[in-house]
Design a protein around this motif. Structure first.
Motif, PDB file in Angstrom:
ATOM      1  N   PRO A  22      13.541  36.221  31.668  1.00  0.00           N
ATOM      2  CA  PRO A  22      13.323  35.364  32.839  1.00  0.00           C
ATOM      3  C   PRO A  22      14.592  34.555  33.133  1.00  0.00           C
ATOM      4  CG  PRO A  22      11.451  35.257  31.348  1.00  0.00           C
ATOM      5  CD  PRO A  22      12.518  36.020  30.632  1.00  0.00           C
ATOM      6  N   PRO A  23      15.108  34.621  34.370  1.00  0.00           N
ATOM      7  CA  PRO A  23      16.386  33.951  34.678  1.00  0.00           C
ATOM      8  C   PRO A  23      16.406  32.462  34.345  1.00  0.00           C
ATOM      9  CG  PRO A  23      15.778  35.450  36.436  1.00  0.00           C
ATOM     10  CD  PRO A  23      14.602  35.399  35.502  1.00  0.00           C
ATOM     11  N   HIS A  24      15.292  31.748  34.627  1.00  0.00           N
ATOM     12  CA  HIS A  24      15.300  30.309  34.367  1.00  0.00           C
ATOM     13  C   HIS A  24      15.403  30.017  32.869  1.00  0.00           C
ATOM     14  CE1 HIS A  24      11.049  31.311  33.725  1.00  0.00           C
ATOM     15  NE2 HIS A  24      10.902  30.155  33.097  1.00  0.00           N
ATOM     16  N   ARG A  25      14.847  30.901  32.053  1.00  0.00           N
ATOM     17  CA  ARG A  25      14.936  30.690  30.612  1.00  0.00           C
ATOM     18  C   ARG A  25      16.336  31.021  30.090  1.00  0.00           C
ATOM     19  NH1 ARG A  25       9.185  32.733  27.943  1.00  0.00           N
ATOM     20  NH2 ARG A  25       7.889  31.084  28.883  1.00  0.00           N
ATOM     21  N   GLN A  26      16.949  32.039  30.653  1.00  0.00           N
ATOM     22  CA  GLN A  26      18.310  32.368  30.239  1.00  0.00           C
ATOM     23  C   GLN A  26      19.277  31.244  30.596  1.00  0.00           C
ATOM     24  OE1 GLN A  26      18.405  36.457  32.078  1.00  0.00           O
ATOM     25  NE2 GLN A  26      19.278  37.001  30.100  1.00  0.00           N
ATOM     26  N   VAL A  27      19.101  30.667  31.777  1.00  0.00           N
ATOM     27  CA  VAL A  27      19.951  29.549  32.193  1.00  0.00           C
ATOM     28  C   VAL A  27      19.744  28.361  31.248  1.00  0.00           C
ATOM     29  CG1 VAL A  27      20.361  27.830  33.999  1.00  0.00           C
ATOM     30  CG2 VAL A  27      20.091  30.237  34.615  1.00  0.00           C
ATOM     31  N   SER A  28      18.477  28.058  30.931  1.00  0.00           N
ATOM     32  CA  SER A  28      18.174  26.946  30.025  1.00  0.00           C
ATOM     33  C   SER A  28      18.741  27.202  28.635  1.00  0.00           C
ATOM     34  CB  SER A  28      16.658  26.744  29.950  1.00  0.00           C
ATOM     35  OG  SER A  28      16.333  25.666  29.118  1.00  0.00           O
ATOM     36  N   GLN A  29      18.694  28.453  28.199  1.00  0.00           N
ATOM     37  CA  GLN A  29      19.242  28.833  26.897  1.00  0.00           C
ATOM     38  C   GLN A  29      20.737  28.543  26.836  1.00  0.00           C
ATOM     39  OE1 GLN A  29      19.283  33.076  26.306  1.00  0.00           O
ATOM     40  NE2 GLN A  29      19.486  32.911  24.074  1.00  0.00           N
ATOM     41  N   LEU A  30      21.475  28.973  27.860  1.00  0.00           N
ATOM     42  CA  LEU A  30      22.923  28.773  27.887  1.00  0.00           C
ATOM     43  C   LEU A  30      23.276  27.297  28.025  1.00  0.00           C
ATOM     44  CD1 LEU A  30      23.974  31.811  30.105  1.00  0.00           C
ATOM     45  CD2 LEU A  30      24.239  31.552  27.629  1.00  0.00           C
ATOM     46  N   SER A  32      21.574  24.830  26.814  1.00  0.00           N
ATOM     47  CA  SER A  32      21.345  24.203  25.512  1.00  0.00           C
ATOM     48  C   SER A  32      22.531  24.419  24.581  1.00  0.00           C
ATOM     49  CB  SER A  32      20.073  24.782  24.868  1.00  0.00           C
ATOM     50  OG  SER A  32      18.927  24.421  25.615  1.00  0.00           O
ATOM     51  N   LEU A  33      23.069  25.645  24.567  1.00  0.00           N
ATOM     52  CA  LEU A  33      24.231  25.916  23.731  1.00  0.00           C
ATOM     53  C   LEU A  33      25.447  25.125  24.195  1.00  0.00           C
ATOM     54  CD1 LEU A  33      24.111  29.764  23.013  1.00  0.00           C
ATOM     55  CD2 LEU A  33      23.900  27.902  21.360  1.00  0.00           C
ATOM     56  N   HIS A  34      25.621  25.030  25.510  1.00  0.00           N
ATOM     57  CA  HIS A  34      26.760  24.278  26.049  1.00  0.00           C
ATOM     58  C   HIS A  34      26.638  22.794  25.698  1.00  0.00           C
ATOM     59  CE1 HIS A  34      29.994  23.131  28.740  1.00  0.00           C
ATOM     60  NE2 HIS A  34      29.190  22.235  29.284  1.00  0.00           N
ATOM     61  N   LYS A  35      25.415  22.274  25.753  1.00  0.00           N
ATOM     62  CA  LYS A  35      25.200  20.849  25.529  1.00  0.00           C
ATOM     63  C   LYS A  35      25.220  20.481  24.053  1.00  0.00           C
ATOM     64  CE  LYS A  35      21.800  17.193  26.572  1.00  0.00           C
ATOM     65  NZ  LYS A  35      20.507  16.912  27.267  1.00  0.00           N
ATOM     66  N   TRP A  36      24.587  21.321  23.215  1.00  0.00           N
ATOM     67  CA  TRP A  36      24.387  20.978  21.816  1.00  0.00           C
ATOM     68  C   TRP A  36      25.314  21.727  20.853  1.00  0.00           C
ATOM     69  CZ3 TRP A  36      21.147  17.209  19.910  1.00  0.00           C
ATOM     70  CH2 TRP A  36      20.267  16.633  20.831  1.00  0.00           C
ATOM     71  N   PHE A  38      26.946  25.171  18.713  1.00  0.00           N
ATOM     72  CA  PHE A  38      26.453  26.308  17.946  1.00  0.00           C
ATOM     73  C   PHE A  38      25.963  25.927  16.542  1.00  0.00           C
ATOM     74  CE2 PHE A  38      28.862  28.187  21.305  1.00  0.00           C
ATOM     75  CZ  PHE A  38      28.293  29.438  21.530  1.00  0.00           C
ATOM     76  N   GLY A  39      25.741  24.649  16.295  1.00  0.00           N
ATOM     77  CA  GLY A  39      25.151  24.231  15.029  1.00  0.00           C
ATOM     78  C   GLY A  39      23.648  24.421  15.048  1.00  0.00           C
ATOM     79  N   LEU A  40      22.968  23.925  14.010  1.00  0.00           N
ATOM     80  CA  LEU A  40      21.525  24.119  13.913  1.00  0.00           C
ATOM     81  C   LEU A  40      20.777  23.529  15.109  1.00  0.00           C
ATOM     82  CD1 LEU A  40      20.671  23.443  10.156  1.00  0.00           C
ATOM     83  CD2 LEU A  40      20.918  25.635  11.315  1.00  0.00           C
ATOM     84  N   ALA A  41      21.185  22.341  15.553  1.00  0.00           N
ATOM     85  CA  ALA A  41      20.483  21.691  16.662  1.00  0.00           C
ATOM     86  C   ALA A  41      20.587  22.519  17.942  1.00  0.00           C
ATOM     87  CB  ALA A  41      21.046  20.292  16.893  1.00  0.00           C
ATOM     88  N   GLY A  42      21.768  23.063  18.215  1.00  0.00           N
ATOM     89  CA  GLY A  42      21.958  23.871  19.409  1.00  0.00           C
ATOM     90  C   GLY A  42      21.271  25.217  19.318  1.00  0.00           C
ATOM     91  N   GLU A  43      21.359  25.872  18.146  1.00  0.00           N
ATOM     92  CA  GLU A  43      20.748  27.187  17.998  1.00  0.00           C
ATOM     93  C   GLU A  43      19.229  27.095  18.086  1.00  0.00           C
ATOM     94  OE1 GLU A  43      22.103  29.888  18.229  1.00  0.00           O
ATOM     95  OE2 GLU A  43      24.126  29.879  17.390  1.00  0.00           O
ATOM     96  N   LEU A  44      18.641  26.032  17.529  1.00  0.00           N
ATOM     97  CA  LEU A  44      17.197  25.855  17.648  1.00  0.00           C
ATOM     98  C   LEU A  44      16.803  25.698  19.102  1.00  0.00           C
ATOM     99  CD1 LEU A  44      14.320  25.279  16.732  1.00  0.00           C
ATOM    100  CD2 LEU A  44      15.014  22.927  16.212  1.00  0.00           C
ATOM    101  N   ARG A  45      17.550  24.903  19.833  1.00  0.00           N
ATOM    102  CA  ARG A  45      17.200  24.650  21.229  1.00  0.00           C
ATOM    103  C   ARG A  45      17.377  25.878  22.109  1.00  0.00           C
ATOM    104  NH1 ARG A  45      17.778  20.215  18.651  1.00  0.00           N
ATOM    105  NH2 ARG A  45      16.752  18.288  19.350  1.00  0.00           N
ATOM    106  N   GLN A  46      18.434  26.665  21.866  1.00  0.00           N
ATOM    107  CA  GLN A  46      18.602  27.863  22.701  1.00  0.00           C
ATOM    108  C   GLN A  46      17.459  28.849  22.459  1.00  0.00           C
ATOM    109  OE1 GLN A  46      19.470  31.230  21.884  1.00  0.00           O
ATOM    110  NE2 GLN A  46      19.450  30.943  19.662  1.00  0.00           N
ATOM    111  N   ALA A  47      17.010  28.944  21.204  1.00  0.00           N
ATOM    112  CA  ALA A  47      15.911  29.853  20.898  1.00  0.00           C
ATOM    113  C   ALA A  47      14.604  29.365  21.523  1.00  0.00           C
ATOM    114  CB  ALA A  47      15.757  29.990  19.384  1.00  0.00           C
ATOM    115  N   ALA A  48      14.374  28.053  21.456  1.00  0.00           N
ATOM    116  CA  ALA A  48      13.145  27.484  22.012  1.00  0.00           C
ATOM    117  C   ALA A  48      13.124  27.567  23.534  1.00  0.00           C
ATOM    118  CB  ALA A  48      12.989  26.035  21.562  1.00  0.00           C
TER     119      ALA A  48
END
Length: 525
Positions: A22-30, A32-36, A38-48
């Motif tokens: 889903p495009p909106h989820r892919q955008v939210s995923q990216l 999250s990685l940009h904001k948080w 590639f550590g645990l906090a960011g990887e958890l958020r991109q997956a969620a």
């Protein structure tokens, strides 16, 4: 040591990470990685953000937990830590088995800039107190089973039991809207401590997809796999498995303690695609009684990834004959992360090889003058990649040469494959001859009566040093000291023959499966 963007994209596509959603989820995923990051906090958020309803963890006690539920709980942990007065930069200890609550603490601390020290579950009461002091802990969260182990901690360290912590979380309100801290929390992993007090080494936060690609290019994990993590997540290999699972949005399967029969049953019942373990765990799996039809129930299993110690000679082929050509063995260290990876093809070619360096990793074999040795010659192993540590938390470090860190091992290259010959401090000089204990171990373990063996050097008034062999036999097997010596004498030089042989019920190991050589030496010196 960098990996080209073209290669990064190709590997991620091959492993299913670039599949459309889903495009909106892919955008939210990216985002999250940009904001948080590639550590645990960011990887958890991109997956969620990308897969909120998918199962993130199957915990043997709590059952399935989705990525959305894991994120909510992690954010509640963050709020609770702040409410308790913890501040960014402080150090919190975690003494826990493999369970989803430990993951919640790890991710929750990282999201508010708290440094988390992962304590080895094998530490004694005195060792725990010493490490807690050295690491300057503010507090320690521990599983209830370790009540007695924490008794010697000073009053300056706040001690929180798992059951009390869970009760606080259950009563906690909905999480607040967190923003990334100025500096993300670091994870500090202790070295194995097989030769002394464990040292703390801070894990680097990946700066992009390169470290992920380095591993999954060689080990064929795929997005949304189901992965049984049997290796302890407080140590480098289990922690790495958790990081990879986050990045892949895989389902993590956890059991608090490793039991070979339970692990085998779980592999089959959950139809796991992968298992992360330490070598001794696979040895225990192979000791289980034959299971008719067992292979048919493991049809999903594509990867068994191990690290932590060497295998007995020939074991890898025996394991793959039973489980298929699924075994990948990573040679690494707390300080250097990964160094080499042996694929099933490598292990079929030579079961004793460490494999070859993965993408983005440089390995050199150097002599005493830091010059590269010729193929076949033994030298010190040095390694470089994006996640080589910057030093221990104490301020000390290891030897570096041209940006490459010493692994503390000796090794050689032959026909394009790398081999580890032993620790640089394991080699002994007996009667003027250099001897590596591992070459004697590799021979003795081939004897049908021997279950496992460790050979160490001990001081000797006549020869300077001598070899002592510690042998564990299979149930019902018999072997004498003379038999052991004769086996070595028939296949090795005279100076390789152990001067003494001790028979044990089991070898002393730490919680990560490594043999405690210091305890063996202490038993006879």
């Amino acid at each position: 040591m960098s990996i080209s963007l073209l290669t990064v994209g190709a590997v991620m596509a091959r492993r299913g990470l670039l599949a459309l959603g889903p495009p909106h989820r892919q955008v939210s995923q990216l985002r999250s990685l940009h904001k948080w990051g590639f550590g645990l906090a960011g990887e958890l958020r991109q997956a969620a953000r990308r897969s909120p309803e998918r199962v993130a963890v199957i915990d043997e006690l709590r059952g399935p937990v989705t990525w959305a539920e894991l994120l909510t709980r992690s954010e509640q942990v963050s709020d609770l830590l702040l409410d308790r007065g913890f501040r960014p930069g402080q150090r919190l200890g975690l003494l826990a088995r493999n369970h989803v609550g430990a993951i919640e603490v790890m991710t929750g601390a990282a999201a508010v800039g708290i440094d988390l020290v992962l304590m080895n579950t094998g530490l004694s009461t005195g060792q725990l107190a010493l490490v807690a002091d050295q690491q300057e802990l503010t507090a320690l969260i521990h599983d209830d089973e370790f009540d007695g182990v924490v008794d010697d901690l000073p009053d300056t360290i706040t001690v929180i039991r798992e059951s009390d912590w869970v009760a606080e979380l259950e009563a906690a309100p909905a999480p607040s809207n967190l923003t990334p801290p100025a500096r993300g929390g670091r994870t500090i992993i202790l070295t194995s401590g097989t030769t002394g007090t464990p040292k703390g080494a801070a894990r680097k936060t990946p700066g992009g997809f390169g470290p992920l690609v380095s591993i999954i290019e060689r080990i064929p994990l795929r997005a949304q796999d189901r992965i049984l993590i049997s290796a302890p997540i407080f140590h480098t290999w289990g922690y790495a498995a958790m990081q990879l699972s986050f990045a892949l949005r895989a389902t993590i399967v956890l059991q608090r303690r490793f039991d070979p029969q339970a692990a085998k049953d779980t592999l089959e019942a959950e139809q796991c695609h992968a298992m992360f373990a330490i070598p001794v765990m696979l040895q225990r799996l192979m000791e289980l009684p034959p299971d008719p039809g067992g292979k048919d129930r493991r049809t999903n299993l594509r990867v068994v990834a191990t690290s932590g110690s060497a295998y007995p000679h020939g074991f890898t082929r025996t394991f793959m004959d039973e489980y298929g050509d699924v075994l990948h063995n990573l040679y690494g260290s707390t300080e250097a992360s990964w160094i080499c990876i042996a694929t099933p093809e490598d292990l079929r070619r030579d079961p004793d090889t460490a494999g070859t360096p993965p993408l983005g990793t440089v390995v050199r074999i150097l002599d005493a003058e830091n010059r590269e040795v010729a193929p076949g010659e033994t030298g010190r192993i040095f390694c470089g990649n994006d996640l080589v540590f910057d030093g221990y938390t104490s301020g000390s470090t290891k030897d570096f040469v041209d940006g490459l860190v010493s692994t503390g091992d000796m090794g050689h290259v032959k026909d394009g494959l790398f081999y580890v010959d032993g620790r640089d401090d394991d080699m002994i000089v007996s009667g003027g001859e250099n001897v590596y204990p591992i070459e004697v171990e590799s021979l003795l373990v081939e004897h049908p009566a021997v279950r496992e063996v460790s050979v160490v050097g001990v001081p000797d008034p006549e020869f300077g040093q001598r070899l002592a062999a510690f042998v564990v036999l299979h149930d019902g097997a018999t072997l004498s000291e003379d038999d052991v010596k004769a086996q070595v004498k028939a296949h090795r030089a005279r100076h390789c023959v152990p001067r003494e042989v001790h028979f044990l019920d089991e070898l002393p190991r730490n919680a990560t499966g490594k043999v405690l050589a210091r305890e063996l030496r202490a038993s006879i010196t």
